[in-house]
Write an enzyme that holds these catalytic residues in place. Structure first.
Site: not given
Length: 420
Positions: A101, A104, A159
């Site tokens: 993640s 991101k 997340s």
């Protein structure tokens, strides 16, 4: 007396002999242990400097500099000055690994400037169809409305892959978002990165590096809203709408434990984000920014020992501590390069940084990947976003005396955060 002396000498000789025997054995054991650690199997990029393409730990300690922390297990890590771009130390920093993640950050840096935070969106079933099984979720529901602001809180704090996919739908779809992210990565000279999914979910051939993730964080932190989301510890998120009743909200907390101090991890003094991640394939990943005594450092750690509880946070914190103590006492081993447009705007040519042409896969194949679907992404994304950011910075700076990579104006929010 001679007999006693003889006995003492015999004992001392035996002791010295045992040390001589044991010391090489210990060294051999250490070498064997190191040999078991995964290592890059192919050449790495030299973007940012030749040293950054070398296998293993790179650091130049000067007089009075502290040694690096012991027992670092991350497969790849980097410590850099967020404003000057100097890389203070690195370990396999261009090793291409699954990012989880932390990708991101690139998603947010690409998409965030194109969507108004007050815009409301009614989620459709197809918006959530591509969310991977076992994904981290914030709790977005179809047939419910959310503001862009709500969704970004879901991305940064929880997340939430569900929030990512809804924002990607608003941007023009997952394919358009992936293409724009890849273009933006290329613009930032993050040439280790291959984007397949916008949320960092494990996907074949999706990779990044500690170096690239640090570039994404540094770029994102130029944006006030990015900084605010990344530094938010907790917030309220809209819940389900029951017929005839007022819609309720529920609390969400940032999964960055160095920011919140959750689950037994101590809050880090001066921390201001940015993003953590985990998947089975990637292990734990983390990029953080912290300020202390007027100095702002970035750290990224990828895939530390999974057997050590909270290793990614412990190692990131110890590297930050080292970086603050070592600043000014080490010779940089590389630099965080500026975006391509910053180099162009300063009149230094249009080529990527030195060593970029040595990046595996960064040739025609990469150029084709970042050049596809340009028309699919909304205006203002990718290169144009970076150009607008750079233009604003260059107005403040004096005619390229300091390029963007030499002094990024990081950041009011970082300096305002209270000590922890």
């Amino acid at each position: 007396m001679p007999a006693l002396k003889k006995t003492v000498m015999t004992v001392l000789s035996a002791a010295l002999l045992s040390v001589c025997v044991l010391s090489p054995a210990s060294a051999v054991d250490k070498d064997k242990k190191d040999d078991k650690q995964p290592k890059p199997t192919g050449p790495m990029s030299t973007v940012g400097g030749e040293r950054l393409g070398a296998v293993g730990t790179q650091v130049d300690l000067g007089p009075g500099a502290p040694v690096l922390p012991k027992d670092l297990t991350g497969r790849s890590w980097i410590v850099a000055d967020a404003e000057s771009g100097d890389v203070l130390a690195a370990h396999n920093s261009h090793w291409r690994l699954p990012p989880a993640s932390t990708l991101k950050m690139l998603f947010a840096d690409t998409v965030l400037p194109t969507l108004q935070p007050t815009t409301s969106y009614l989620v459709k079933e197809q918006d959530l169809a591509g969310v991977g099984e076992g994904s981290s979720l914030v709790g977005v529901k179809e047939d419910h409305s959310y503001t862009v602001h709500d969704l970004w809180l879901g991305v940064f704090l929880q997340s939430g892959n569900d929030a990512v996919h809804v924002l990607a739908s608003m941007y023009g779809g997952v394919d358009a978002t992936v293409a724009a992210m890849q273009r933006h990565a290329y613009e930032l000279q993050a040439l280790d990165t291959r984007v397949v999914s916008p949320d960092g979910y494990d996907a074949q051939n999706q990779v990044s590096s500690a170096y690239d993730l640090t570039l994404f964080a540094r770029s994102g932190l130029q944006k006030a809203d990015f900084r605010e989301y990344a530094a938010t510890a907790s917030a309220q998120f809209p819940g389900e709408q029951e017929k005839g009743k007022k819609r309720q909200s529920f609390g969400i907390q940032n999964t960055n434990r160095l920011l919140t101090g959750a689950d037994g991890v101590e809050q880090y003094q001066g921390i201001a984000g940015v993003k953590n991640g985990y998947t089975t394939h990637a292990g734990n990943t983390f990029t953080g920014v912290a300020e202390r005594n007027g100095r702002v450092l970035l750290v990224t750690v990828m895939h530390p020992d999974p057997e050590v509880s909270h290793a990614v946070y412990k190692e990131a914190a110890s590297l930050l501590d080292w970086g603050f103590s070592a600043s000014g006492k080490v010779k940089p081993v590389g630099t965080l390069v500026p975006p391509k447009s910053a180099v162009t705007a300063a009149g230094e040519g249009t080529e990527p940084a030195a060593g970029a042409n040595k990046t595996p896969g960064a040739g025609k194949e990469n150029q084709a990947a970042v050049g596809t679907s340009v028309a699919a992404a909304p205006a203002g994304s990718g290169v144009w976003i970076a150009l607008s950011v750079v233009a604003g910075v260059l107005v403040v700076l004096t005619a390229g005396v300091f390029l963007v990579n030499r002094r990024w104006p990081l950041p009011d929010l970082v300096r305002r955060l209270p000590r922890r």
